[in-house]
Design an enzyme around this catalytic site. Structure first.
Site, PDB file in Angstrom:
ATOM      1  N   ASN A 115     -22.645  30.778  65.220  1.00 11.41           N
ATOM      2  CA  ASN A 115     -21.463  31.407  65.788  1.00 11.41           C
ATOM      3  C   ASN A 115     -20.790  32.224  64.688  1.00 11.41           C
ATOM      4  OD1 ASN A 115     -19.069  32.104  67.066  1.00 11.41           O
ATOM      5  ND2 ASN A 115     -18.219  30.042  67.061  1.00 11.41           N
TER       6      ASN A 115
ATOM      7  N   LYS B 239     -18.293  34.141  64.964  1.00  8.11           N
ATOM      8  CA  LYS B 239     -16.845  34.249  65.167  1.00  8.11           C
ATOM      9  C   LYS B 239     -16.389  35.707  64.955  1.00  8.11           C
ATOM     10  CE  LYS B 239     -16.326  29.400  64.051  1.00  8.11           C
ATOM     11  NZ  LYS B 239     -15.504  28.335  63.432  1.00  8.11           N
TER      12      LYS B 239
ATOM     13  N   HIS C 130     -14.882  26.659  73.046  1.00  8.29           N
ATOM     14  CA  HIS C 130     -14.748  26.366  71.626  1.00  8.29           C
ATOM     15  C   HIS C 130     -13.298  26.018  71.326  1.00  8.29           C
ATOM     16  CE1 HIS C 130     -14.751  26.927  67.266  1.00  8.29           C
ATOM     17  NE2 HIS C 130     -16.066  26.852  67.306  1.00  8.29           N
TER      18      HIS C 130
ATOM     19  N   GLU D 203     -11.352  26.807  69.063  1.00  6.33           N
ATOM     20  CA  GLU D 203     -10.511  27.944  68.673  1.00  6.33           C
ATOM     21  C   GLU D 203     -10.060  28.738  69.891  1.00  6.33           C
ATOM     22  OE1 GLU D 203     -12.827  28.116  64.413  1.00  6.33           O
ATOM     23  OE2 GLU D 203     -13.236  29.651  65.918  1.00  6.33           O
TER      24      GLU D 203
ATOM     25  N   GLU E  20     -17.987  19.323  68.679  1.00  7.66           N
ATOM     26  CA  GLU E  20     -17.370  19.864  67.470  1.00  7.66           C
ATOM     27  C   GLU E  20     -16.013  19.201  67.249  1.00  7.66           C
ATOM     28  OE1 GLU E  20     -18.957  24.116  66.342  1.00  7.66           O
ATOM     29  OE2 GLU E  20     -17.339  24.234  67.801  1.00  7.66           O
TER      30      GLU E  20
ATOM     31  N   GLY F  91     -14.776  24.224  59.724  1.00  9.30           N
ATOM     32  CA  GLY F  91     -14.358  25.079  58.625  1.00  9.30           C
ATOM     33  C   GLY F  91     -13.581  24.381  57.532  1.00  9.30           C
TER      34      GLY F  91
ATOM     35  N   SER G 224     -18.673  22.165  59.953  1.00  5.75           N
ATOM     36  CA  SER G 224     -19.008  22.138  58.522  1.00  5.75           C
ATOM     37  C   SER G 224     -20.461  21.735  58.264  1.00  5.75           C
ATOM     38  CB  SER G 224     -18.049  21.216  57.760  1.00  5.75           C
ATOM     39  OG  SER G 224     -16.728  21.719  57.815  1.00  5.75           O
TER      40      SER G 224
END
Length: 248
Positions: A9, A11, A92, A94, A162, A168, A208
């Site tokens: 991904n 992003k 996701h 985010e 996730e 991250g 990560s």
């Protein structure tokens, strides 16, 4: 047998110069033993698809639930398909956090994606507060129930776990925690959809993932691959993760 999947991904990263990373991945993995998927920003989707050919699948990072209409800035599932996508990431964290997407929003988008002939990569995961409150399985179970539509099968859906606090940050759950959630997801899918779909749906871990920890993550029960963020931007980082998955 579930064929393993290494998904990247990108992003909100990447320009035309980064198409060189696709060429490098193809060169390094001429006959991959796993499926490889790259989800670039929409501005690169058609170019990545052309560069990838049949060796690497491409996907979008989101789609609108509607097929068309007055939705400025949005992209429909059919538009992604037309640009060369075979997959789309949905739900996701985010998107859920930055855009307030609910489980119902994700379900509606998944229905649109499947109707357009795309495979929906549906993401679930808990926050750090939810993890510390030992609510992880309840949160993930609720997201699975609310986000996954009824008409799915192992060809048109992938589930990605996730944990939000690991994305991250460099932090990852213990291998036991990853295994607990993946086993739970497998059980939930079998309970709802039967053993055929439940056992054949691919489950990815994301958060990560990097070359230094990929091998041990891929050895965990019911981990069929990874949804990789930052480490998927460079072939020199993503390539070893793909190799680790091939060797798992």
């Amino acid at each position: 047998m579930r064929r393993k999947l290494a998904a990247g991904n990108w992003k909100m990263n990447g320009t035309g110069d980064d198409l060189a990373q696709i060429a490098a991945l193809k060169e390094a993995h001429r006959a991959p033993g796993v499926d490889i998927l790259i989800c670039p920003p929409a501005t690169l989707l058609s170019r990545v698809s052309d560069a990838a050919g049949d060796a690497i699948a491409t996907g979008g990072q989101d789609c609108h639930a509607a097929g068309s209409g007055a939705h400025t800035g949005d992209i429909s599932a059919m538009m992604l398909k037309d640009a060369g996508a075979s997959h789309v990431i949905l739900g996701h964290s985010e998107r859920r956090e930055d855009h307030g997407e609910s489980d119902q929003d994700v379900r509606d988008k998944a229905n649109a994606a499947i109707a357009a002939g795309l495979t929906a990569v549906i993401c679930v995961g808990e926050s750090l507060a939810e993890r510390e409150a030992t609510n992880t399985l309840a949160i993930v179970g609720g997201q699975l129930a609310g986000s996954i539509p009824d008409g799915v099968n192992a060809r048109n859906m992938v589930v990605a776990y996730e944990p939000i606090w690991a994305i991250g940050t460099g932090k990852i759950p213990t291998l036991e925690q990853i295994g607990e959630v993946h086993d739970f997801i497998r059980d939930e899918l079998e309970r709802r959809f039967g053993t055929g779909i439940g056992r054949s749906t691919r489950l990815l871990y994301g958060g990560s993932v990097k070359p230094s920890n990929a091998e041990e993550i891929f050895a965990v029960s019911n981990v069929d691959g990874a949804l990789v963020g930052g480490a998927s931007l460079k072939a020199e980082d993503f390539g070893p993760i793909i190799t680790a998955l091939e060797n798992a």
